[in-house]
Scaffold this motif. Structure first.
Motif, PDB file in Angstrom:
ATOM      1  N   GLN A 157       9.964 -57.199  18.139  1.00 25.64           N
ATOM      2  CA  GLN A 157      11.135 -56.333  18.294  1.00 25.64           C
ATOM      3  C   GLN A 157      12.315 -57.279  18.505  1.00 25.64           C
ATOM      4  O   GLN A 157      12.245 -58.153  19.366  1.00 25.64           O
ATOM      5  CB  GLN A 157      10.974 -55.407  19.510  1.00 25.64           C
ATOM      6  CG  GLN A 157       9.704 -54.571  19.496  1.00 25.64           C
ATOM      7  CD  GLN A 157       9.671 -53.588  18.340  1.00 25.64           C
ATOM      8  OE1 GLN A 157      10.690 -53.040  17.931  1.00 25.64           O
ATOM      9  NE2 GLN A 157       8.482 -53.386  17.791  1.00 25.64           N
ATOM     10  N   TYR A 158      13.383 -57.110  17.729  1.00 26.91           N
ATOM     11  CA  TYR A 158      14.524 -58.034  17.777  1.00 26.91           C
ATOM     12  C   TYR A 158      15.743 -57.412  18.436  1.00 26.91           C
ATOM     13  O   TYR A 158      15.971 -56.215  18.328  1.00 26.91           O
ATOM     14  CB  TYR A 158      14.912 -58.468  16.357  1.00 26.91           C
ATOM     15  CG  TYR A 158      13.843 -59.299  15.690  1.00 26.91           C
ATOM     16  CD1 TYR A 158      13.776 -60.671  15.889  1.00 26.91           C
ATOM     17  CD2 TYR A 158      12.890 -58.706  14.872  1.00 26.91           C
ATOM     18  CE1 TYR A 158      12.794 -61.436  15.286  1.00 26.91           C
ATOM     19  CE2 TYR A 158      11.899 -59.464  14.266  1.00 26.91           C
ATOM     20  CZ  TYR A 158      11.862 -60.818  14.478  1.00 26.91           C
ATOM     21  OH  TYR A 158      10.878 -61.574  13.886  1.00 26.91           O
ATOM     22  N   LYS A 159      16.528 -58.267  19.081  1.00 28.23           N
ATOM     23  CA  LYS A 159      17.801 -57.848  19.654  1.00 28.23           C
ATOM     24  C   LYS A 159      18.770 -59.020  19.551  1.00 28.23           C
ATOM     25  O   LYS A 159      18.389 -60.169  19.768  1.00 28.23           O
ATOM     26  CB  LYS A 159      17.640 -57.433  21.117  1.00 28.23           C
ATOM     27  CG  LYS A 159      18.938 -56.920  21.717  1.00 28.23           C
ATOM     28  CD  LYS A 159      18.735 -56.273  23.050  1.00 28.23           C
ATOM     29  CE  LYS A 159      20.077 -55.740  23.528  1.00 28.23           C
ATOM     30  NZ  LYS A 159      19.950 -54.779  24.580  1.00 28.23           N
ATOM     31  N   THR A 160      20.032 -58.716  19.221  1.00 32.52           N
ATOM     32  CA  THR A 160      21.053 -59.745  19.119  1.00 32.52           C
ATOM     33  C   THR A 160      22.071 -59.585  20.236  1.00 32.52           C
ATOM     34  O   THR A 160      22.527 -58.469  20.505  1.00 32.52           O
ATOM     35  CB  THR A 160      21.774 -59.679  17.752  1.00 32.52           C
ATOM     36  OG1 THR A 160      20.799 -59.882  16.726  1.00 32.52           O
ATOM     37  CG2 THR A 160      22.844 -60.752  17.647  1.00 32.52           C
ATOM     38  N   HIS A 191      11.797 -64.751  22.763  1.00 39.08           N
ATOM     39  CA  HIS A 191      11.540 -65.735  21.722  1.00 39.08           C
ATOM     40  C   HIS A 191      12.837 -65.934  20.941  1.00 39.08           C
ATOM     41  O   HIS A 191      13.430 -64.972  20.466  1.00 39.08           O
ATOM     42  CB  HIS A 191      10.430 -65.203  20.805  1.00 39.08           C
ATOM     43  CG  HIS A 191      10.124 -66.077  19.654  1.00 39.08           C
ATOM     44  ND1 HIS A 191       9.260 -67.138  19.737  1.00 39.08           N
ATOM     45  CD2 HIS A 191      10.580 -66.057  18.384  1.00 39.08           C
ATOM     46  CE1 HIS A 191       9.190 -67.722  18.567  1.00 39.08           C
ATOM     47  NE2 HIS A 191       9.988 -67.085  17.716  1.00 39.08           N
ATOM     48  N   LEU A 192      13.293 -67.171  20.818  1.00 39.56           N
ATOM     49  CA  LEU A 192      14.556 -67.448  20.130  1.00 39.56           C
ATOM     50  C   LEU A 192      14.337 -67.517  18.624  1.00 39.56           C
ATOM     51  O   LEU A 192      13.618 -68.380  18.131  1.00 39.56           O
ATOM     52  CB  LEU A 192      15.170 -68.761  20.623  1.00 39.56           C
ATOM     53  CG  LEU A 192      16.459 -69.193  19.924  1.00 39.56           C
ATOM     54  CD1 LEU A 192      17.568 -68.163  20.117  1.00 39.56           C
ATOM     55  CD2 LEU A 192      16.895 -70.557  20.432  1.00 39.56           C
ATOM     56  N   VAL A 248      17.075 -62.751  19.726  1.00 39.71           N
ATOM     57  CA  VAL A 248      15.828 -62.986  20.447  1.00 39.71           C
ATOM     58  C   VAL A 248      14.819 -61.920  20.058  1.00 39.71           C
ATOM     59  O   VAL A 248      15.179 -60.863  19.529  1.00 39.71           O
ATOM     60  CB  VAL A 248      16.028 -62.999  21.987  1.00 39.71           C
ATOM     61  CG1 VAL A 248      16.929 -64.144  22.410  1.00 39.71           C
ATOM     62  CG2 VAL A 248      16.572 -61.695  22.475  1.00 39.71           C
ATOM     63  N   ALA A 249      13.565 -62.215  20.327  1.00 36.07           N
ATOM     64  CA  ALA A 249      12.502 -61.286  19.968  1.00 36.07           C
ATOM     65  C   ALA A 249      11.517 -61.151  21.124  1.00 36.07           C
ATOM     66  O   ALA A 249      11.359 -62.057  21.943  1.00 36.07           O
ATOM     67  CB  ALA A 249      11.776 -61.775  18.723  1.00 36.07           C
TER      68      ALA A 249
END
Length: 175
Positions: free
Chosen positions: A92-95, A135-136, A81-82
């Motif tokens: 900025q991204y995170k998993t 945000h996916l 997601v962002a």
């Protein structure tokens, strides 16, 4: 003897982490879509291992809809997601690796530079009932994901945002 127990625990932990980090893909490529038309709308059912965004793009390519709104529920894993940082003007991204419940998947599908694009937001719940979202970018279905698709009568198109790099915003056509 004391050296063997920590070594074994470490080896088992590393093996578990390696196996749990592998994407599940038991149902094949995104093109293997299971859906039905219901009136003017569609119901797309994604199964374990199918990628969400890639499957929605494959659906758009197959059905050639002008655009659509989407809503879904189910469970996913390896979810990226962002969050758009307005000050930094970048995502900025995170998993989130483990399987999580999809409390809400909402968005739309249209076209950017004549290619299908999905703009979706997701809200996820973890096993501790904590909630995360954004945000996916992509996710793999961990159990099942049911997505309702409502086509639009007119095309949805996107263009690069002049003020905020990385954003592709919807264009409006005046009649």
């Amino acid at each position: 003897m004391k050296m063997k127990a920590p070594f074994m625990l470490t080896a088992i932990t590393l093996a578990f982490l390696h196996l749990s980090a592998q994407p599940v893909n038991e149902t094949g490529p995104a093109a293997n879509l299971d859906y039905r038309k219901d009136g003017n709308n569609y119901l797309l059912v994604l199964k374990r291992g199918q990628p969400v965004i890639a499957s929605l793009i494959a659906f758009m390519e197959k059905e050639k809809l002008p655009g659509a709104s989407i809503a879904g529920i189910g469970a996913v894993q390896n979810t990226e997601v962002a969050y758009y940082d307005i000050e930094a003007k970048k995502y900025q991204y995170k998993t989130f690796g483990p399987s999580m419940e999809v409390l809400s998947l909402n968005g739309n599908m249209g076209y950017f530079e004549n290619k299908p694009i999905v703009h979706a937001h997701i809200c996820l719940a973890g096993p501790d009932y904590s909630v995360h979202g954004g945000h996916l970018k992509e996710a793999n279905v961990s159990l099942i994901l049911e997505i309702f698709i409502a086509p639009t009568a007119k095309p949805i198109t996107r263009e690069w945002n002049k003020e905020f790099p990385e954003l592709r915003t919807m264009t409006t056509v005046k009649e």
